[in-house]
Motif scaffolding. Structure first.
Motif, short mmCIF file in Angstrom:
data_model
loop_
_atom_site.label_atom_id
_atom_site.label_comp_id
_atom_site.label_asym_id
_atom_site.label_seq_id
_atom_site.Cartn_x
_atom_site.Cartn_y
_atom_site.Cartn_z
N ASN A 105 -6.33 4.32 -1.93
CA ASN A 105 -5.51 4.68 -0.77
C ASN A 105 -4.55 5.82 -1.10
O ASN A 105 -4.30 6.69 -0.27
CB ASN A 105 -4.77 3.47 -0.20
N ASP A 145 -5.39 -3.54 -9.16
CA ASP A 145 -6.16 -3.07 -8.02
C ASP A 145 -7.05 -4.21 -7.53
O ASP A 145 -8.09 -4.51 -8.12
CB ASP A 145 -7.00 -1.86 -8.41
N MET A 146 -6.62 -4.84 -6.45
CA MET A 146 -7.33 -6.00 -5.91
C MET A 146 -8.52 -5.59 -5.04
O MET A 146 -9.29 -6.43 -4.59
CB MET A 146 -6.37 -6.85 -5.07
N ASP A 147 -8.67 -4.29 -4.79
CA ASP A 147 -9.78 -3.81 -3.97
C ASP A 147 -11.07 -3.66 -4.77
O ASP A 147 -12.13 -3.44 -4.19
CB ASP A 147 -9.42 -2.47 -3.32
N GLU A 148 -10.98 -3.75 -6.08
CA GLU A 148 -12.16 -3.64 -6.93
C GLU A 148 -12.92 -4.96 -6.98
O GLU A 148 -12.33 -6.03 -6.76
CB GLU A 148 -11.75 -3.23 -8.35
N GLU A 149 -14.20 -4.90 -7.29
CA GLU A 149 -15.02 -6.10 -7.44
C GLU A 149 -14.44 -6.99 -8.54
O GLU A 149 -14.31 -8.19 -8.39
CB GLU A 149 -16.47 -5.71 -7.76
N LEU A 204 -5.33 4.84 -7.45
CA LEU A 204 -5.70 3.93 -6.36
C LEU A 204 -6.34 4.69 -5.21
O LEU A 204 -5.90 5.79 -4.85
CB LEU A 204 -4.48 3.16 -5.87
N HIS A 215 0.84 -1.19 0.00
CA HIS A 215 0.00 0.00 0.00
C HIS A 215 0.88 1.25 0.00
O HIS A 215 0.39 2.36 0.08
CB HIS A 215 -0.92 0.03 1.22
#
Length: 92
Positions: A76, A60-64, A74, A46
Motif C-alpha cells: 500500500n 506484513d499480514m497481507d502476505e501468504e 509494503l 495502513h
C-alpha cells in the motif's frame, strides 16, 4: 455539482488534510514515548505516516506467510509512492 455537494466535498478534503496532520502529530508522540519512556505499541494501520515510525517492526499480514518488512516495502505504501511519483510534476 450543487452548492451543498461542493460544501460537503470541501469539508471532506479539509478533514482528510487534518487527519494527515493528526497522524503526523501522533507519530511524533509515539516516537517520543518509545524513546523517552520505553513504551512499546501494537498497532494495526495502513497509514504511511505511522508505518514510518523509527525502529518499528512491521509484520506484513497481507502476505501468504506473515513477513517482517520495512515500511517502504509494503504494497500500500508503494502504491502511494508510485502514484505521487507519476504525478510529481503537478506539485511544482
Amino acid at each position: 455539482m450543487n452548492t451543498e455537494q461542493q460544501i460537503t466535498l470541501s469539508q471532506m478534503l479539509i478533514a482528510r488534510e487534518r487527519r494527515a496532520q493528526k497522524q503526523q502529530e501522533l507519530l511524533r508522540f509515539l516516537e517520543d514515548s518509545a524513546r523517552f519512556f520505553g513504551c512499546q505499541f501494537i498497532m494495526a494501520t495502513h497509514s504511511p505516516f505511522l508505518l514510518s515510525m523509527r525502529g518499528a517492526k512491521i509484520y506484513d499480514m497481507d502476505e501468504e506467510v506473515v513477513d517482517v518488512k520495512r515500511w517502504s516495502e509494503l504494497a500500500n505504501v508503494r502504491a502511494y509512492y508510485t502514484f505521487f511519483k507519476e504525478h510529481e510534476k503537478e506539485f511544482w
